[in-house]
Motif scaffolding. Structure first.
Motif, mmCIF file in Angstrom:
data_model
loop_
_atom_site.group_PDB
_atom_site.id
_atom_site.type_symbol
_atom_site.label_atom_id
_atom_site.label_comp_id
_atom_site.label_asym_id
_atom_site.label_seq_id
_atom_site.Cartn_x
_atom_site.Cartn_y
_atom_site.Cartn_z
ATOM 1 N N ARG A 76 22.061 -56.327 -31.382
ATOM 2 C CA ARG A 76 22.654 -56.225 -32.726
ATOM 3 C C ARG A 76 21.831 -55.229 -33.546
ATOM 4 N NH1 ARG A 76 27.315 -57.657 -35.033
ATOM 5 N NH2 ARG A 76 27.079 -58.395 -37.144
ATOM 6 N N MET A 77 22.497 -54.383 -34.318
ATOM 7 C CA MET A 77 21.819 -53.376 -35.125
ATOM 8 C C MET A 77 22.640 -53.119 -36.376
ATOM 9 S SD MET A 77 22.762 -49.972 -32.887
ATOM 10 C CE MET A 77 22.383 -50.702 -31.316
ATOM 11 N N ASP A 78 22.040 -52.469 -37.366
ATOM 12 C CA ASP A 78 22.829 -52.109 -38.538
ATOM 13 C C ASP A 78 23.527 -50.773 -38.285
ATOM 14 O OD1 ASP A 78 21.077 -49.992 -39.131
ATOM 15 O OD2 ASP A 78 20.145 -51.006 -40.806
ATOM 16 N N HIS A 79 24.395 -50.384 -39.221
ATOM 17 C CA HIS A 79 25.194 -49.179 -39.021
ATOM 18 C C HIS A 79 24.336 -47.919 -38.924
ATOM 19 C CE1 HIS A 79 24.716 -49.133 -43.389
ATOM 20 N NE2 HIS A 79 25.006 -47.835 -43.341
ATOM 21 N N LEU A 80 23.228 -47.846 -39.655
ATOM 22 C CA LEU A 80 22.369 -46.659 -39.582
ATOM 23 C C LEU A 80 21.700 -46.546 -38.213
ATOM 24 C CD1 LEU A 80 20.779 -46.675 -43.141
ATOM 25 C CD2 LEU A 80 22.499 -45.074 -42.242
ATOM 26 N N ASP A 81 21.230 -47.666 -37.673
ATOM 27 C CA ASP A 81 20.650 -47.637 -36.330
ATOM 28 C C ASP A 81 21.699 -47.268 -35.291
ATOM 29 O OD1 ASP A 81 17.960 -48.231 -36.942
ATOM 30 O OD2 ASP A 81 18.404 -50.366 -37.052
ATOM 31 N N PHE A 82 22.899 -47.792 -35.456
ATOM 32 C CA PHE A 82 23.990 -47.464 -34.535
ATOM 33 C C PHE A 82 24.256 -45.954 -34.543
ATOM 34 C CE2 PHE A 82 28.463 -46.498 -33.867
ATOM 35 C CZ PHE A 82 28.653 -47.023 -32.591
ATOM 36 N N LEU A 83 24.384 -45.385 -35.735
ATOM 37 C CA LEU A 83 24.655 -43.951 -35.852
ATOM 38 C C LEU A 83 23.495 -43.114 -35.336
ATOM 39 C CD1 LEU A 83 26.349 -43.944 -39.372
ATOM 40 C CD2 LEU A 83 27.482 -43.721 -37.140
ATOM 41 N N ALA A 84 22.270 -43.497 -35.680
ATOM 42 C CA ALA A 84 21.093 -42.759 -35.214
ATOM 43 C C ALA A 84 20.998 -42.802 -33.696
ATOM 44 C CB ALA A 84 19.829 -43.320 -35.858
ATOM 45 N N ASP A 85 21.292 -43.948 -33.133
ATOM 46 C CA ASP A 85 21.286 -44.106 -31.679
ATOM 47 C C ASP A 85 22.309 -43.168 -31.035
ATOM 48 O OD1 ASP A 85 19.710 -45.736 -29.990
ATOM 49 O OD2 ASP A 85 21.456 -46.949 -29.473
ATOM 50 N N ALA A 86 23.513 -43.152 -31.595
ATOM 51 C CA ALA A 86 24.573 -42.307 -31.053
ATOM 52 C C ALA A 86 24.196 -40.828 -31.160
ATOM 53 C CB ALA A 86 25.884 -42.581 -31.791
ATOM 54 N N VAL A 124 34.455 -53.347 -30.517
ATOM 55 C CA VAL A 124 33.255 -53.180 -29.698
ATOM 56 C C VAL A 124 32.100 -52.658 -30.547
ATOM 57 C CG1 VAL A 124 33.837 -50.845 -28.879
ATOM 58 C CG2 VAL A 124 32.381 -52.312 -27.485
ATOM 59 N N ILE A 125 32.402 -51.850 -31.553
ATOM 60 C CA ILE A 125 31.370 -51.328 -32.460
ATOM 61 C C ILE A 125 31.044 -52.365 -33.531
ATOM 62 C CG2 ILE A 125 30.851 -49.533 -34.164
ATOM 63 C CD1 ILE A 125 32.546 -47.625 -32.383
ATOM 64 N N ALA A 126 32.058 -53.001 -34.084
ATOM 65 C CA ALA A 126 31.832 -54.024 -35.113
ATOM 66 C C ALA A 126 30.983 -55.175 -34.573
ATOM 67 C CB ALA A 126 33.161 -54.543 -35.638
ATOM 68 N N GLU A 127 31.144 -55.499 -33.314
ATOM 69 C CA GLU A 127 30.338 -56.559 -32.704
ATOM 70 C C GLU A 127 28.875 -56.155 -32.603
ATOM 71 O OE1 GLU A 127 32.245 -57.480 -28.993
ATOM 72 O OE2 GLU A 127 34.048 -58.228 -30.007
ATOM 73 N N MET A 128 28.603 -54.871 -32.494
ATOM 74 C CA MET A 128 27.228 -54.379 -32.390
ATOM 75 C C MET A 128 26.534 -54.303 -33.742
ATOM 76 S SD MET A 128 27.679 -51.166 -29.921
ATOM 77 C CE MET A 128 27.088 -51.273 -28.279
ATOM 78 N N CYS A 129 27.292 -53.874 -34.757
ATOM 79 C CA CYS A 129 26.608 -53.599 -36.025
ATOM 80 C C CYS A 129 27.348 -54.125 -37.250
ATOM 81 C CB CYS A 129 26.328 -52.109 -36.169
ATOM 82 S SG CYS A 129 27.760 -51.051 -36.020
ATOM 83 N N GLY A 130 28.305 -54.964 -37.071
ATOM 84 C CA GLY A 130 28.998 -55.514 -38.215
ATOM 85 C C GLY A 130 29.860 -54.467 -38.899
ATOM 86 N N SER A 131 30.028 -54.619 -40.181
ATOM 87 C CA SER A 131 30.894 -53.702 -40.915
ATOM 88 C C SER A 131 30.102 -52.468 -41.366
ATOM 89 C CB SER A 131 31.497 -54.411 -42.116
ATOM 90 O OG SER A 131 30.472 -54.815 -42.997
ATOM 91 N N PHE A 132 30.838 -51.449 -41.699
ATOM 92 C CA PHE A 132 30.269 -50.216 -42.236
ATOM 93 C C PHE A 132 30.559 -50.173 -43.729
ATOM 94 C CE2 PHE A 132 30.250 -49.063 -37.878
ATOM 95 C CZ PHE A 132 29.431 -47.958 -37.726
ATOM 96 N N PRO A 133 29.661 -49.584 -44.508
ATOM 97 C CA PRO A 133 29.990 -49.378 -45.921
ATOM 98 C C PRO A 133 31.060 -48.295 -46.029
ATOM 99 C CG PRO A 133 27.938 -48.286 -45.378
ATOM 100 C CD PRO A 133 28.348 -49.054 -44.152
#
Length: 166
Positions: free
Chosen positions: A9-19, A96-105
């Protein structure tokens, strides 16, 4: 291995940085077949935009869009982008993305993402300005970020300069 691949589980910034740093999204990388994309995004709604000759197509999952091209008997992904400007509208964040990092602002500020990338040691270089848009690149992954008025418009994880001709 990215956090996305191990299912943490990660927040949206970590998800984007990872990608951005890995040039991968939910385990998918440059040149993957559309069949593999369909497995990862199984059950998600999408819209296909296909050219008249049925050789080039955009598969739009809302937040994420893939550009695919027919290569002999299969569709191959030639581009992948995260369309963050759509978050201000009623766009779909694939489950699949929402399950990883919840919602996006509704808006993702570039300075917040830049700080997250730099904290991870990821180098980001400005590449130009065109009107209201500023462009940045990550040399190690070839990912690109388009920014408008301090907000991220789009992230291109990979692209192969083919023209979408209708």
């Amino acid at each position: 291995m990215s956090h996305q691949e191990v299912g943490q589980r990660m927040d949206h910034l970590d998800f984007l940085a990872d990608a951005i740093a890995s040039s991968r999204i939910v385990g998918l990388a440059r040149g993957v077949g559309l069949v593999d994309v369909e497995k990862v995004f199984e059950g998600e709604r999408y819209v296909d935009h296909v050219n008249r000759r049925r050789t080039v197509m955009n598969r739009d999952y809302g937040l994420v869009e893939f550009g695919v091209e027919r290569s002999s008997s299969m569709w191959v992904c030639r581009s992948c982008s995260i369309q963050l400007h759509r978050l201000g509208f009623e766009t779909t964040v694939p489950s699949v993305i929402a399950e990883m990092c919840g919602s996006f602002p509704e808006v993702v500020e570039f300075d917040d993402l830049l700080r997250t990338l730099r904290d991870r040691g990821t180098e980001v270089e400005p590449t130009g300005v065109d009107g209201d848009y500023s462009y940045y690149a990550v040399p190690t992954s070839l990912s690109k970020v388009a920014v408008s008025k301090g907000r991220i418009w789009q992230i291109s994880l990979w692209e192969y300069g083919f023209a979408h001709k209708g």
